[in-house]
Design a protein around this motif. Structure first.
Motif, PDB file in Angstrom:
ATOM      1  N   VAL A 535       3.176  37.113  38.543  1.00 41.23           N
ATOM      2  CA  VAL A 535       3.170  35.855  37.491  1.00 41.23           C
ATOM      3  C   VAL A 535       4.311  36.165  36.845  1.00 41.23           C
ATOM      4  CG1 VAL A 535       1.949  34.871  35.614  1.00 41.23           C
ATOM      5  CG2 VAL A 535       0.645  35.214  37.646  1.00 41.23           C
ATOM      6  N   ASN A 536       5.109  34.964  36.391  1.00 44.53           N
ATOM      7  CA  ASN A 536       6.281  35.131  35.554  1.00 44.53           C
ATOM      8  C   ASN A 536       6.470  33.742  34.994  1.00 44.53           C
ATOM      9  OD1 ASN A 536       8.497  35.949  34.339  1.00 44.53           O
ATOM     10  ND2 ASN A 536       9.016  37.153  36.190  1.00 44.53           N
ATOM     11  N   ASP A 537       7.435  33.608  34.258  1.00 43.29           N
ATOM     12  CA  ASP A 537       7.838  32.333  33.664  1.00 43.29           C
ATOM     13  C   ASP A 537       9.421  32.213  33.843  1.00 43.29           C
ATOM     14  OD1 ASP A 537       8.381  30.316  31.625  1.00 43.29           O
ATOM     15  OD2 ASP A 537       8.783  31.760  30.224  1.00 43.29           O
ATOM     16  N   ARG A 538       9.596  30.898  34.604  1.00 35.98           N
ATOM     17  CA  ARG A 538      10.949  30.641  35.053  1.00 35.98           C
ATOM     18  C   ARG A 538      11.994  30.492  34.025  1.00 35.98           C
ATOM     19  NH1 ARG A 538      11.314  29.635  40.433  1.00 35.98           N
ATOM     20  NH2 ARG A 538       9.377  29.471  41.779  1.00 35.98           N
ATOM     21  N   THR A 539      11.426  30.090  32.835  1.00 35.71           N
ATOM     22  CA  THR A 539      12.580  29.800  31.853  1.00 35.71           C
ATOM     23  C   THR A 539      12.781  31.222  30.898  1.00 35.71           C
ATOM     24  OG1 THR A 539      10.703  29.691  29.949  1.00 35.71           O
ATOM     25  CG2 THR A 539      11.123  27.620  31.446  1.00 35.71           C
ATOM     26  N   GLY A 540      12.077  32.374  31.115  1.00 31.80           N
ATOM     27  CA  GLY A 540      12.583  33.541  30.567  1.00 31.80           C
ATOM     28  C   GLY A 540      12.155  33.684  29.135  1.00 31.80           C
ATOM     29  N   LYS A 541      11.381  32.554  28.447  1.00 30.99           N
ATOM     30  CA  LYS A 541      11.110  32.724  27.347  1.00 30.99           C
ATOM     31  C   LYS A 541       9.978  33.685  26.975  1.00 30.99           C
ATOM     32  CE  LYS A 541      13.095  28.165  26.221  1.00 30.99           C
ATOM     33  NZ  LYS A 541      12.619  26.512  26.000  1.00 30.99           N
ATOM     34  N   ILE A 588      -0.867  29.732  24.384  1.00 28.09           N
ATOM     35  CA  ILE A 588      -0.030  29.905  22.944  1.00 28.09           C
ATOM     36  C   ILE A 588       1.411  30.035  22.914  1.00 28.09           C
ATOM     37  CG2 ILE A 588      -0.203  30.987  20.655  1.00 28.09           C
ATOM     38  CD1 ILE A 588      -3.207  31.649  21.428  1.00 28.09           C
ATOM     39  N   ASP A 589       1.519  31.263  23.784  1.00 27.63           N
ATOM     40  CA  ASP A 589       3.196  31.322  23.785  1.00 27.63           C
ATOM     41  C   ASP A 589       4.012  30.336  24.499  1.00 27.63           C
ATOM     42  OD1 ASP A 589       2.503  33.925  22.885  1.00 27.63           O
ATOM     43  OD2 ASP A 589       2.712  34.832  24.900  1.00 27.63           O
ATOM     44  N   CYS A 590       3.237  29.430  25.548  1.00 31.69           N
ATOM     45  CA  CYS A 590       4.047  28.393  25.940  1.00 31.69           C
ATOM     46  C   CYS A 590       4.238  27.375  25.037  1.00 31.69           C
ATOM     47  CB  CYS A 590       3.205  27.647  27.098  1.00 31.69           C
ATOM     48  SG  CYS A 590       3.717  26.280  27.864  1.00 31.69           S
ATOM     49  N   ARG A 591       3.269  27.110  24.198  1.00 37.10           N
ATOM     50  CA  ARG A 591       3.338  25.968  23.360  1.00 37.10           C
ATOM     51  C   ARG A 591       4.360  26.536  22.000  1.00 37.10           C
ATOM     52  NH1 ARG A 591      -2.300  22.726  22.128  1.00 37.10           N
ATOM     53  NH2 ARG A 591      -2.765  22.364  24.379  1.00 37.10           N
ATOM     54  N   ARG A 592       4.280  27.644  21.618  1.00 39.67           N
ATOM     55  CA  ARG A 592       5.090  28.201  20.664  1.00 39.67           C
ATOM     56  C   ARG A 592       6.653  28.215  21.215  1.00 39.67           C
ATOM     57  NH1 ARG A 592       3.010  32.751  19.848  1.00 39.67           N
ATOM     58  NH2 ARG A 592       1.806  32.203  17.938  1.00 39.67           N
ATOM     59  N   ALA A 593       6.720  28.435  22.428  1.00 41.24           N
ATOM     60  CA  ALA A 593       8.206  28.185  22.951  1.00 41.24           C
ATOM     61  C   ALA A 593       8.614  26.785  23.225  1.00 41.24           C
ATOM     62  CB  ALA A 593       8.193  29.239  24.147  1.00 41.24           C
ATOM     63  N   GLY A 594       7.880  25.885  23.207  1.00 42.90           N
ATOM     64  CA  GLY A 594       8.108  24.816  23.375  1.00 42.90           C
ATOM     65  C   GLY A 594       8.408  24.485  24.850  1.00 42.90           C
ATOM     66  N   SER A 595       7.602  25.222  25.720  1.00 42.20           N
ATOM     67  CA  SER A 595       7.986  25.073  27.250  1.00 42.20           C
ATOM     68  C   SER A 595       7.006  23.918  27.709  1.00 42.20           C
ATOM     69  CB  SER A 595       7.645  26.383  27.901  1.00 42.20           C
ATOM     70  OG  SER A 595       7.589  26.243  29.192  1.00 42.20           O
ATOM     71  N   LYS A 596       7.469  23.102  28.583  1.00 45.57           N
ATOM     72  CA  LYS A 596       6.597  22.156  29.215  1.00 45.57           C
ATOM     73  C   LYS A 596       5.712  22.706  30.303  1.00 45.57           C
ATOM     74  CE  LYS A 596       9.856  18.461  28.289  1.00 45.57           C
ATOM     75  NZ  LYS A 596      10.710  17.150  28.824  1.00 45.57           N
ATOM     76  N   HIS A 689      18.703  25.350  36.790  1.00 45.20           N
ATOM     77  CA  HIS A 689      19.539  24.695  35.863  1.00 45.20           C
ATOM     78  C   HIS A 689      20.211  25.615  34.854  1.00 45.20           C
ATOM     79  CE1 HIS A 689      20.905  21.612  33.007  1.00 45.20           C
ATOM     80  NE2 HIS A 689      20.295  22.144  31.777  1.00 45.20           N
ATOM     81  N   GLY A 690      21.525  25.962  35.198  1.00 45.24           N
ATOM     82  CA  GLY A 690      21.719  27.276  34.314  1.00 45.24           C
ATOM     83  C   GLY A 690      21.187  28.520  34.922  1.00 45.24           C
ATOM     84  N   GLN A 691      20.672  29.354  34.115  1.00 51.81           N
ATOM     85  CA  GLN A 691      19.938  30.450  34.362  1.00 51.81           C
ATOM     86  C   GLN A 691      18.414  30.251  34.433  1.00 51.81           C
ATOM     87  OE1 GLN A 691      21.067  33.764  31.711  1.00 51.81           O
ATOM     88  NE2 GLN A 691      23.083  33.799  32.659  1.00 51.81           N
ATOM     89  N   GLN A 692      18.121  29.105  34.143  1.00 47.76           N
ATOM     90  CA  GLN A 692      16.670  28.781  34.140  1.00 47.76           C
ATOM     91  C   GLN A 692      16.224  27.490  35.210  1.00 47.76           C
ATOM     92  OE1 GLN A 692      15.760  27.139  30.008  1.00 47.76           O
ATOM     93  NE2 GLN A 692      16.618  29.148  29.134  1.00 47.76           N
ATOM     94  N   GLY A 693      15.156  27.389  35.198  1.00 48.20           N
ATOM     95  CA  GLY A 693      14.586  26.510  36.279  1.00 48.20           C
ATOM     96  C   GLY A 693      13.942  25.436  35.642  1.00 48.20           C
ATOM     97  N   VAL A 694      14.300  24.176  36.099  1.00 48.10           N
ATOM     98  CA  VAL A 694      13.360  23.036  35.502  1.00 48.10           C
ATOM     99  C   VAL A 694      13.053  22.435  36.506  1.00 48.10           C
ATOM    100  CG1 VAL A 694      13.807  20.681  34.372  1.00 48.10           C
ATOM    101  CG2 VAL A 694      15.232  22.748  33.606  1.00 48.10           C
ATOM    102  N   ALA A 695      11.564  22.086  36.378  1.00 47.55           N
ATOM    103  CA  ALA A 695      10.663  21.248  37.513  1.00 47.55           C
ATOM    104  C   ALA A 695      11.082  19.970  37.629  1.00 47.55           C
ATOM    105  CB  ALA A 695       9.361  21.467  37.138  1.00 47.55           C
ATOM    106  N   GLU A 696      10.967  19.340  38.835  1.00 46.14           N
ATOM    107  CA  GLU A 696      11.155  17.978  38.876  1.00 46.14           C
ATOM    108  C   GLU A 696      10.357  17.066  38.274  1.00 46.14           C
ATOM    109  OE1 GLU A 696      11.828  17.546  43.059  1.00 46.14           O
ATOM    110  OE2 GLU A 696      13.739  18.339  43.308  1.00 46.14           O
ATOM    111  N   SER A 697      10.437  15.717  38.203  1.00 42.65           N
ATOM    112  CA  SER A 697       9.462  14.724  37.597  1.00 42.65           C
ATOM    113  C   SER A 697       8.230  14.553  38.580  1.00 42.65           C
ATOM    114  CB  SER A 697      10.422  13.420  37.425  1.00 42.65           C
ATOM    115  OG  SER A 697      10.570  12.971  38.947  1.00 42.65           O
TER     116      SER A 697
END
Length: 793
Positions: A535-541, A588-596, A689-697
């Motif tokens: 389990v990981n976070d693609r955004t790196g946050k 909690i960390d997801c909401r604090r980091a503003g990750s969708k 998207h750069g060094q991060q990953g962004v999910a499609e719509s």
């Protein structure tokens, strides 16, 4: 014409019988006139077979009439027969029998003892040149009995032409160098090399073979002296004298295992613990040690094939004494394994192809066990070398002995079983953890080490040994489990302030993705642990799941221990509580980091059958926990697999899980209708998207953290009601639908509380799932509708 003789008296166990086989083959091969230089030997069906031109009777006749004993002398030991141990109280010699045995051979006239007589005379002359005359009465005059005893024990006394001579207690290393250069002859040199290897440039300039005790003796029992006593029992010392009456019967018993009675009282020492005497050794409460003199003679002759050597490893600054297949003890692989005092262990090879004495001596003299280019130094390391075929080829199995302290301070060669030579390719993967294991071993064996660390190390060694011995994915998974257990104990030690030693070991990391394939045993525990560890976070946050288990930080290309991190939520609670706490923390960390996107995605997906078994309580939580801690050290970046299992044998999946899991997805979802009008769902792909990953719509179902609180309080019905309302808002029609009058039927979820445990359900919401599993969950709790599917697209 070659005869094939079954030497039933030569078996792999006990050690004495194994060594006899080496002695028999060596002795007949070295005698070109009466023996057979072309003789061969092999192990088959637990017996040593000899292929030779000698017949059965001819072999017996060779030893009775032609055998010349090798001059086995040990002038570096006080009990060797050269020196007289003076008893200060009785004013007589304590070791008269030993001295008499040496003198009997020195005064013998049989041609068979000619080499022995010459070597004894040479040794006496050399010792006389380096000794000093002494008057014992004058040296001990005026001393108390205790003082006299202490002084006499420090002397090595012997006589030359009636004059007492004393060697004193000189430095044994220096004395051994003199003995090697000027005292012993070429034949006795074989005995010295088998017992001791002399080194240079080290504090202790010698290494002693555990097979021969502490340099050819065990306690006050000197092997060379006992060899002379046994030889005098079975061979004539005088010219034209007959062979002793019982010698032939004793020899046939030693060679062919024939029954013999009236064995003489004779201590075999460590080589055959079953014949050592003592309590419960025979009828009654105890018994005297008895043995066959031929057994002892042939055994020590066989020891000469185990000569040591001095090697210099590439890049090493010191020499190291090496005896063939001798390593430090590892208390694993046998039922009574413990923390016993030992002198090491030896792995003796068994081969089924007939080999000559030169081939066997080459194997024993140069035989080595390597692990990834390093010499194996422990029993576990030797097992790894065998499993990875890092040993000389042609060996089919090893018989393992450990020299354990028993019967006071005596050592016994205890057989620890056989180890078959079979390739275990996955054993080579263990080198990924070698550097970390070396540091952990040093920490756990320190004087101030925690007993829990030492226990963890023993479990690791045990599981590595068992895998190398038997193989299978399950046993390799056991290694990962034990590494995870050790990692958790180390994390607890490293978190304590001031524990610099644990901090220097560092977290376990760097295990290749091939560990996953080697350990994939098909169990639900492994599949769940594998998916969670990745389990990981693609955004790196937010980071991976490891940051929720232990305080670590990635810096300078490696994992390091960090100060107390608020992301760490793992504690001594049960597995379900810890997994639910991790999910809550990541929300909690997801909401604090503003990750969708909820950071619970993984390249490894948990099979439905594993989820069903977990919810039904049909998994071993302790094993799952250990596997999770071990698998966090594996590189999952090159692993992308949807593990599948047979769902038919698993319990049915609770509908409550299907309903609640739709609120805890790592990515938006996209749905469509197939040709049969059924909903097909998949997770939206992630584009770079750069060094991060962004999910499609796609459709993003909002997470409801309150669900975890309700499940923790056991309020499953309320949690399901909240989930149904969230799904309706998202455009789904969850089952059961409203009645025609518009009345909801959410109360029907009350029956779920009797089917599934709410705490395990909360933990299972963390498990990563695949698109195929997502489709199954949607079909399980929603009504198919083309309008819904179209609106979600």
């Amino acid at each position: 014409m070659k005869n094939q003789l079954a030497l039933q008296g030569c078996t792999p166990e006990p050690l004495m019988n194994y060594l006899k086989s080496l002695g028999i083959l060596r002795l007949i091969s070295e005698d070109a006139e009466h023996g057979d230089t072309e003789a061969r030997g092999a192990w088959q069906n637990g017996i040593f077979y000899l292929r030779s031109r000698l017949t059965r009777d001819g072999l017996a006749a060779f030893f009775l009439d032609q055998y010349r004993p090798t001059p086995i002398l040990a002038p570096w030991n006080g009990g060797c027969g050269f020196y007289k141990k003076w008893d200060a109280q009785s004013h007589s010699f304590k070791n008269r029998d030993v001295v008499v045995s040496l003198e009997r051979i020195a005064m013998s006239s049989s041609p068979r003892f000619e080499p022995y007589r010459k070597q004894i005379a040479t040794a006496k002359r050399a010792l006389a040149q380096i000794a000093r005359p002494i008057d014992v009465e004058q040296a001990t005059h005026g001393l108390s009995n205790d003082e006299r005893k202490k002084l006499l024990d420090s002397m090595l006394l012997f006589e030359v032409n009636g004059q007492a001579m004393n060697l004193g207690k000189a430095n044994k290393d220096d004395f051994l160098a003199v003995v090697r250069s000027s005292v012993v002859g070429e034949e006795t040199l074989l005995w010295l090399d088998a017992a001791i290897v002399l080194l240079s440039g080290q504090k202790k300039n010698r290494r002693e073979a555990p097979v021969l005790g502490s340099g050819g003796n065990v306690g006050n029992s000197d092997f060379s002296a006992m060899f002379m006593q046994a030889t005098a029992e079975i061979l004539p010392l005088l010219h034209d004298a007959k062979v002793p009456a019982n010698s032939s019967a004793f020899l046939k018993s030693a060679l062919f295992g024939e029954t013999v009675c009236n064995l003489p009282k004779f201590s075999i020492g460590q080589f055959d613990p079953g014949m050592a005497g003592g309590a419960n050794s025979t009828h009654g409460t105890g018994g005297e040690p008895v043995n066959n003199p031929w057994d002892y003679v042939l055994m020590l002759e066989g020891c000469l094939s185990l000569g040591g050597a001095v090697t210099r490893r590439l890049g090493a600054s010191r020499n190291s004494g090496v005896f063939p297949f001798v390593v430090r003890s590892s208390s694993v692989g046998y039922g009574s394994a413990g923390v016993d005092k030992t002198r090491g262990e030896i792995w003796l090879p068994l081969w089924s192809r007939f080999a000559s004495v030169s081939e066997i001596c080459s194997l024993l003299g140069e035989g080595r066990a390597d692990i990834s280019g390093r010499r194996a130094t422990t029993g576990v390391g030797f097992a790894r070398a065998v499993a990875s075929l890092g040993v000389d080829r042609g060996i089919e199995s090893f018989v393992r002995y450990e020299f354990q302290e028993r019967l006071g301070q005596s050592y016994l060669a205890t057989p620890l079983g056989r180890f078959e030579v079979r390739a275990q390719p996955a054993a080579s993967l263990l080198r990924d953890a070698d550097a970390w294991l070396d540091r952990f071993r040093q920490l756990s064996q320190g004087d101030t080490s925690s007993p829990r660390l030492a226990s963890s190390l023993r479990i690791i060694d045990r599981n590595i040994f068992e895998f190398c011995r038997y193989g299978t994915e399950f046993r390799f998974a056991d290694i990962i489990w034990s590494l995870g257990r050790a990692e958790r104990e180390l994390a607890l030690c490293a978190s304590k302030q001031g524990n610099k030693d644990a901090a220097n070991v560092g977290p376990l990391a760097g295990l290749s993705s091939r560990w996953l394939t080697a350990a994939a045993d098909g169990s639900a525990e492994f599949d769940i642990a594998c998916s969670l560890a990745a389990v990981n976070d693609r955004t790196g946050k937010i980071g991976g799941l490891r940051s929720n288990l232990e305080p670590v930080v990635w810096a300078n290309g490696r994992w390091n221990w960090a100060t107390k991190d608020r992301r760490v939520v793992w504690n001594n609670a049960n597995l379900s509580s810890n997994l639910a706490a991790i999910l809550g923390r990541r929300v909690i960390d997801c909401r604090r980091a503003g990750s969708k996107n909820l950071p619970i995605g993984s390249p490894c997906h948990t099979p439905l059958s594993a989820i069903s078994r977990f919810l039904a309580g049909q998994v071993d939580d302790q094993r799952l926990e250990g596997l999770l801690w071990g698998l966090i050290a594996v590189d999952h970046t090159r692993r992308n697999a949807d593990m599948t299992q047979d769902q038919s044998s698993a319990p049915p999946l609770p509908r409550a899980y299907a309903l609640l899991k739709l609120l805890f997805l790592h990515s938006p979802i996209r749905t469509r209708m197939d040709e049969h009008g059924r909903i097909m769902a998949e997770f939206a792909r992630v584009r770079k998207h750069g060094q991060q990953g962004v999910a499609e719509s796609g459709l993003r179902i909002a997470c409801e953290p309150e669900v975890l609180s309700l499940l923790g309080a056991g309020r499953l019905t309320e949690a399901c009601g909240l989930a149904m309302r969230r799904l309706r808002v998202s455009g789904f029609l969850p089952l059961p639908h409203r009645l025609s009058g518009g009345i909801t039927r959410d109360s029907e979820w009350e029956d779920q509380s009797n089917i599934v445990d709410s705490h395990r359900l909360a933990a299972a919401l963390l498990f990563p799932i695949s698109s195929r599993t997502l489709t199954h969950l949607i079909r399980l709790v929603t009504r198919p509708s083309s309008e819904i599917a179209t609106s979600i697209l």
